[in-house]
Design a protein around this motif. Structure first.
Motif, short mmCIF file in Angstrom:
data_model
loop_
_atom_site.label_atom_id
_atom_site.label_comp_id
_atom_site.label_asym_id
_atom_site.label_seq_id
_atom_site.Cartn_x
_atom_site.Cartn_y
_atom_site.Cartn_z
N GLY A 74 0.82 -1.21 0.00
CA GLY A 74 0.00 0.00 0.00
C GLY A 74 0.85 1.25 0.00
O GLY A 74 0.58 2.21 -0.74
N ALA A 75 1.91 1.25 0.82
CA ALA A 75 2.79 2.41 0.89
C ALA A 75 3.54 2.61 -0.42
O ALA A 75 3.72 3.75 -0.88
N ALA A 76 3.96 1.51 -1.04
CA ALA A 76 4.67 1.60 -2.31
C ALA A 76 3.77 2.15 -3.41
O ALA A 76 4.18 3.01 -4.20
N PHE A 77 2.53 1.68 -3.46
CA PHE A 77 1.58 2.17 -4.46
C PHE A 77 1.36 3.66 -4.28
O PHE A 77 1.39 4.43 -5.25
N TYR A 78 1.14 4.09 -3.05
CA TYR A 78 0.90 5.51 -2.77
C TYR A 78 2.12 6.34 -3.16
O TYR A 78 1.99 7.42 -3.74
N GLY A 79 3.32 5.82 -2.85
CA GLY A 79 4.54 6.56 -3.16
C GLY A 79 4.75 6.74 -4.65
O GLY A 79 5.09 7.83 -5.12
N GLY B 251 4.35 10.30 -6.66
CA GLY B 251 5.63 10.81 -7.13
C GLY B 251 6.73 10.84 -6.10
O GLY B 251 7.84 11.33 -6.39
N THR B 252 6.50 10.31 -4.91
CA THR B 252 7.55 10.30 -3.88
C THR B 252 8.43 9.05 -3.97
O THR B 252 9.50 8.99 -3.37
N HIS B 253 7.96 8.03 -4.71
CA HIS B 253 8.74 6.82 -4.92
C HIS B 253 9.00 6.66 -6.42
O HIS B 253 8.10 6.89 -7.23
N GLU B 254 10.21 6.25 -6.77
CA GLU B 254 10.60 6.10 -8.16
C GLU B 254 10.56 4.62 -8.56
O GLU B 254 11.29 3.80 -8.01
N PRO B 255 9.68 4.25 -9.51
CA PRO B 255 9.63 2.84 -9.94
C PRO B 255 10.88 2.46 -10.72
O PRO B 255 11.45 3.28 -11.46
N LEU B 256 11.30 1.23 -10.59
CA LEU B 256 12.52 0.75 -11.26
C LEU B 256 12.27 0.32 -12.71
O LEU B 256 13.08 0.57 -13.59
N ALA C 168 12.70 1.31 -2.01
CA ALA C 168 12.64 0.03 -1.30
C ALA C 168 14.01 -0.62 -1.17
O ALA C 168 14.20 -1.55 -0.38
N ILE C 169 14.97 -0.13 -1.95
CA ILE C 169 16.31 -0.72 -1.95
C ILE C 169 17.16 -0.10 -0.85
O ILE C 169 17.54 1.08 -0.93
N LEU D 275 21.16 4.23 -12.40
CA LEU D 275 20.15 5.08 -11.77
C LEU D 275 20.79 6.30 -11.11
O LEU D 275 20.21 7.40 -11.12
N GLN D 276 21.97 6.10 -10.55
CA GLN D 276 22.67 7.23 -9.95
C GLN D 276 23.10 8.24 -11.02
O GLN D 276 23.01 9.46 -10.80
N GLU D 277 23.53 7.74 -12.16
CA GLU D 277 23.95 8.62 -13.26
C GLU D 277 22.81 9.49 -13.76
O GLU D 277 23.02 10.66 -14.11
N ILE D 278 21.61 8.93 -13.81
CA ILE D 278 20.46 9.70 -14.31
C ILE D 278 19.71 10.37 -13.17
O ILE D 278 18.60 10.87 -13.33
N GLU D 279 20.34 10.34 -11.97
CA GLU D 279 19.83 11.04 -10.78
C GLU D 279 18.46 10.54 -10.33
O GLU D 279 17.61 11.31 -9.91
N LYS D 280 18.29 9.22 -10.43
CA LYS D 280 17.07 8.60 -9.92
C LYS D 280 17.34 7.83 -8.63
O LYS D 280 16.40 7.35 -7.99
N ALA D 281 18.61 7.69 -8.27
CA ALA D 281 18.99 7.02 -7.03
C ALA D 281 20.02 7.89 -6.33
O ALA D 281 20.82 8.57 -6.98
N PRO D 282 20.03 7.89 -5.00
CA PRO D 282 20.98 8.74 -4.25
C PRO D 282 22.43 8.35 -4.54
O PRO D 282 22.79 7.18 -4.49
#
Length: 420
Positions: free
Chosen positions: A107-112, A116-121, A158-159, A206-213
């Protein structure tokens, strides 16, 4: 952002459709107005739309995740609908449904993802795969492993280091048999290392495209993976050699099945110690009744000349005369990676399984048989290395030796004896 373009002073979201799914999508390029002249606003509005398109492409390939697809539809709605608060309330209701059906984390993942607060892989998978430049077989394995990781985690958020460690434990445990599903053996230490390494590659993208910290590296192999490795369980790792009598049994079984190609492959292997890939790549132009010149090998040490054993002279002569395609073992087919050994290797696997041999005995085991026979016959380690294409065991020989001449190699290889 590469997925927006300006048309008549209005920004549009765009995405090129890969050729393999254009007939399903019905277009070579997707585009939609973002209803703004402001580039920053356009980038914000385009992100969920492009993600939804990528999910649609994944669905066309049979790789979609309905959970993510639905969340992305809501994400686009919240980005473009003026009544954003109303949409957010509807998303919350959908998230509660997922939480009741699949648990609070779902539920939390779906909401995120939807807000837009969670980035799908998954929407980033194709772009990552497209920039890989390794051998096709390696790329296919990387894609398989990363899909496994994406299926488990779903989103960037989630990672975590702890989450990766828990996932590794799941991979190591495997799954028991259930109704309609066979048991799945736990992953070995080497498989864990490979999966984590490829997942780390995806994470770096993902880090290169600034989607992961950029400051976090969760894909680290924990020390506990070594405790249950195959080597620890069995006391030793790798393939087990056949006994000489077992090699003869394999040869006779191939002859009795009238699989003459496989019988010739076994003959070549048992009197040369060459790898199956090396034997299947041998060309007539590189062979004589005296010497097999191996020019295609997985290592530099594998490029070598192997004297023809007296038991192989007639076989090699016959194969050279009968070749229809320039290869010593004529008529073998290439797989999609350009490998001629794949199909006949599977036939060998079925043959040895029919005789009751265990998994750890494969065609490569014949190579180990040859090494063992040479050792038992008193052949030096360096001379054996030159015959079978191993790296030299001593640094001086490895760095400075040009290898033995054919005469001592011929003398050594003639010591191979089987109870025919």
């Amino acid at each position: 952002m590469a997925n927006i373009e300006l048309r008549r002073n209005t920004w549009y979201a765009t995405l090129h459709v890969p050729k393999d799914v254009q007939h399903i999508i019905g277009k070579a390029k997707l585009f939609e107005t973002l209803k703004t002249t402001d580039k920053r606003v356009a980038e914000t509005r385009a992100a969920p739309l492009v993600a939804k398109w990528k999910a649609r492409i994944a669905a066309a390939r049979g790789e979609s995740d309905p959970f993510i697809d639905k969340a992305l539809m809501w994400r686009q709605e919240i980005e473009t609908n003026e009544a954003a608060e109303v949409v957010r309330d509807l998303i919350e209701e959908e998230a509660k449904k997922f939480a009741r059906a699949q648990g609070p984390d779902a539920g939390a993942a779906f909401y995120g993802v939807a807000t837009g607060t969670h980035e799908p892989l998954l929407p980033h998978f194709d772009d990552w795969a497209a920039q890989l430049t390794l051998a096709p077989k390696t790329v296919d394995q990387m894609k398989k492993d990363v899909r496994l990781m994406i299926k488990h985690f779903g989103t960037v958020q989630a990672i975590t280091g702890q989450g990766v460690r828990e996932w590794i434990r799941v991979l190591m445990r495997g799954t028991p048999a259930s109704q309609g599903t066979a048991a799945k053996q736990g992953a070995s230490e080497s498989s864990i290392k490979r999966i984590i390494s490829f997942s780390r590659n995806f994470w770096a993208y993902l880090q290169e495209i600034e989607k992961a910290p950029g400051e976090i590296q969760p894909f680290v192999i924990p020390s506990f993976t070594k405790k249950t490795s195959s080597k620890a369980v069995t006391g030793k790792g790798g393939w087990e050699p056949f006994q000489p009598l077992e090699v003869v049994a394999l040869l006779n079984a191939a002859i009795n099945k009238e699989d003459h190609e496989l019988a010739d492959l076994i003959r070549l292997g048992m009197y040369s110690g060459a790898r199956i890939e090396e034997l299947c790549a041998l060309k007539v132009e590189n062979c004589t009744k005296e010497v097999l010149s191996i020019t295609d090998s997985k290592t530099d040490a594998g490029i070598r000349q192997v004297p023809v054993h007296s038991a192989l002279v007639e076989v090699v002569d016959r194969l050279m005369a009968a070749s229809q395609d320039g290869y010593l073992l004529s008529g073998l087919t290439f797989n999609k990676y350009g490998d001629r050994s794949n199909a006949i290797g599977k036939r060998f696997g079925r043959l040895k399984a029919s005789l009751g041999f265990p998994e750890k005995k494969v065609f490569h085991s014949i190579r180990k048989t040859v090494v063992t026979l040479l050792e038992d016959a008193g052949v030096s380690e360096n001379l054996t290395a030159d015959i079978v294409g191993h790296e030299k065991p001593r640094i001086t020989y490895g760095l400075y030796s040009g290898g033995h001449s054919l005469a001592p190699m011929k003398e050594a290889i003639e010591k191979l004896r089987y109870p025919l």
